[in-house]
Design an enzyme around this catalytic site. Structure first.
Site: not given
Ligand code: NAI
Length: 286
Positions: A74, A120-121, A172, A182
């Site tokens: 992305a 969700s990335l 977040y 962060y």
């Molecule tokens: P996750 O590791 O499951 O998801 C992040 C995903 O983004 C991964 O699958 C990764 O491969 C993908 N990614 C990274 N760069 C990319 C790119 N250039 N193109 C396509 N995909 C890419 O981790 P999580 O934590 O579930 O993250 C999902 C969302 O939730 C993010 O926006 C994160 O900031 C948000 N979030 C997470 C919190 C947490 O405590 N885990 C709290 C609040 C928000």
């Protein structure tokens, strides 16, 4: 008629993207996912080998199906944007059509349209550095991967999202309150994402009757969160200080996403919805 969802940012069964896919599947949606190119092989082979079977179980006992997995990076909008070193990188060379524009075109070719788009990335190469020590490149990379990626996705998918459709991202609270640790411009990226949610809600709402919201989620031990390095502390802090003193499950965020994507939320757009056990409402820890 069943709805079709495209969820960008699923590469294992630990993150919010996976949980959102499950909640949408449980509600009857067909699931397509976009997986970061370098993570694609391991995700697909793990899926095939049954590594996720336990976490694929839906409330009715059936297993969540993913109709198709699209490779996606992305941070690139179209092939012209891809630099030579990425093009020839062997983790990328094995896949094709993974820029945002091409993925949207492929989904259009394969399925015609979708109803639900989920982002969700996030990625911030300097996330462990304080903002004051963040480089220009690190900051811009965080915004590119975590904020503009959403504008780009919506821009390229909007023509194939059915009117009445819904789009969603994950944010977040570090966007609006100080969360030391962060760093790298990730707090800035989430602030941009939330502001963009409002403006995009206006533009996509007026032009395409599409709703745009973001979920401000509490801490979850995902792969991305573990890389930041303070996730256990944030989970403990929330359990100690939030109005609801329990660990947040990814499923709770998934269910809120399913609600926001459904007609039950037909008047909700441009909103930041907190799914965090209420921690955001506290002014001081007690
Ligand atoms: P996750 O590791 O499951 O998801 C992040 C995903 O983004 C991964 O699958 C990764 O491969 C993908 N990614 C990274 N760069 C990319 C790119 N250039 N193109 C396509 N995909 C890419 O981790 P999580 O934590 O579930 O993250 C999902 C969302 O939730 C993010 O926006 C994160 O900031 C948000 N979030 C997470 C919190 C947490 O405590 N885990 C709290 C609040 C928000």
């Amino acid at each position: 008629k069943g709805k079709r969802a495209f969820i960008a940012g699923v590469a294992d069964d630990n993150g919010y993207g996976w949980a959102i896919a499950k909640s949408l599947a449980a509600a009857g949606a067909e699931i397509l996912v976009g997986t970061w190119v370098p993570a694609l092989n391991i995700f697909e082979s793990s899926f095939r080998r049954g590594k996720f079977d336990e976490s694929r179980v839906l409330p009715d006992g059936s297993l969540m199906e993913i109709t198709k997995v699209y490779p996606l990076d992305a941070v690139f909008d179209s092939p012209d944007d891809v630099p030579e070193d990425i093009k020839t990188n062997k983790r990328y060379a094995g896949s094709s059509n993974w820029t945002v524009k091409e993925v949207a075109e492929s989904v259009k070719q394969d399925f015609g349209s979708i109803d639900i788009l989920v982002h969700s990335l996030a990625n911030g190469p300097e996330v462990t550095r304080p903002l004051l020590e963040t480089s220009r490149n690190g900051y811009l990379a965080a915004l590119s991967a975590s904020s503009y990626s959403y504008i780009s996705l919506l821009k390229h998918f909007v023509p194939i999202i059915n009117p009445g459709g819904s789009s969603l991202s994950l944010t977040y609270i570090a966007s609006e309150r100080i969360i030391p640790g962060y760093g790298g411009g990730m707090s800035s990226a989430k602030a941009a994402l939330e502001s963009d949610t409002r403006v995009l809600a206006f533009e996509a709402g007026r032009k395409h009757k599409i709703r745009v919201n973001t979920i401000s989620a509490g801490p979850l031990r995902s792969r991305a969160a573990k890389a930041i390095g303070f996730i256990d502390m944030m989970i403990d802090y929330s359990s100690a200080n939030a109005p609801l003193q329990k660990e947040l499950s990814a499923e709770e965020v998934g269910n809120a996403a399913a609600f926001l994507a459904s007609p039950l939320a037909s008047a909700i757009t441009g909103a930041v919805i907190y799914v965090d056990n209420g921690l955001n409402a506290m002014g001081v820890g007690v």
